[in-house]
Design an enzyme around this catalytic site. Structure first.
Site, PDB file in Angstrom:
ATOM      1  N   GLY A   9       0.836  -1.196   0.000  1.00  0.00           N
ATOM      2  CA  GLY A   9       0.000   0.000   0.000  1.00  0.00           C
ATOM      3  C   GLY A   9       0.869   1.243   0.000  1.00  0.00           C
ATOM      4  O   GLY A   9       1.991   1.235  -0.496  1.00  0.00           O
ATOM      5  N   CYS A  10       0.369   2.293   0.594  1.00  0.00           N
ATOM      6  CA  CYS A  10       1.090   3.557   0.642  1.00  0.00           C
ATOM      7  C   CYS A  10       2.406   3.398   1.407  1.00  0.00           C
ATOM      8  O   CYS A  10       2.422   2.858   2.513  1.00  0.00           O
ATOM      9  CB  CYS A  10       0.220   4.616   1.320  1.00  0.00           C
ATOM     10  N   PHE A  11       3.486   3.878   0.826  1.00  0.00           N
ATOM     11  CA  PHE A  11       4.788   3.714   1.481  1.00  0.00           C
ATOM     12  C   PHE A  11       4.914   4.511   2.767  1.00  0.00           C
ATOM     13  O   PHE A  11       5.742   4.199   3.611  1.00  0.00           O
ATOM     14  CB  PHE A  11       5.966   3.979   0.545  1.00  0.00           C
ATOM     15  N   TRP A  12       4.095   5.525   2.969  1.00  0.00           N
ATOM     16  CA  TRP A  12       4.157   6.283   4.222  1.00  0.00           C
ATOM     17  C   TRP A  12       3.858   5.386   5.420  1.00  0.00           C
ATOM     18  O   TRP A  12       4.485   5.507   6.467  1.00  0.00           O
ATOM     19  CB  TRP A  12       3.166   7.432   4.223  1.00  0.00           C
TER      20      TRP A  12
END
Length: 173
Positions: A9-12
């Site tokens: 998913g989102c790398f954050w």
């Protein structure tokens, strides 16, 4: 030191958690697995490059095993949703493990088999050999620590970090 490259998913989200893991010495957000050299965030978000948002971890295997990094990975995202994590939809958000060696591939296959018994739906996490990693733009690095009150960070990332802290207190730096 060893390297692990993971997309979930989102790398954050992944970067915020792995930055707190004892034994992980460096976390970089970036892109891999696509066909466009040196892609930008905008290109990857458009879904046309084939890249996944990933984190590249440098870790000390004497402190944390690759197996343990993967166990954490499978608690941070839903590995049963194809090209989707929550409201983030597209191939850039796929669940994927890019192994760096035959040993990492073997460990990843073992963890995938272990996780199959944990989830109610089939796991769709891809397993692929490492390819070129492109670091994301500077503003993506350590993003959550710099913007903790930003909506996505507060509503999506923070609960994942809290879940990690509760489940893996002994792994915190």
């Amino acid at each position: 030191m060893e390297v692990a490259v993971l997309g979930g998913g989102c790398f954050w989200c992944l970067a915020a958690v792995y930055g707190e893991v004892r034994g992980v010495t460096r976390v970089a957000s970036g892109y891999t697995g696509g066909g466009v050299p040196d892609p930008t965030y905008e290109q990857v978000c458009a879904g046309d490059t084939g890249h996944a948002e990933v984190v590249r971890l440098e870790f000390d295997p004497a402190v944390i095993a690759y197996h343990d990094l993967l166990e954490i990975f499978f608690t941070l995202h839903d590995p049963t949703t194809l090209n989707r994590q929550g409201n983030d939809v597209g191939t850039q958000y796929r669940s994927v493990i890019y192994y760096q060696s035959a040993e990492q591939e073997s460990v990843a296959r073992k963890v995938l088999a272990e996780m199959a018994g944990v989830w109610d739906a089939p796991i769709v996490t891809q397993l692929a050999p490492a390819v070129t990693f492109y670091a994301a733009e500077d503003y993506h690095q350590n993003y959550v620590a710099q913007h903790p009150l930003q909506g996505y960070c507060a509503l999506v990332v923070a609960p994942k970090v809290e879940k990690f802290r509760a489940m893996y207190a002994g792994r915190l730096k």
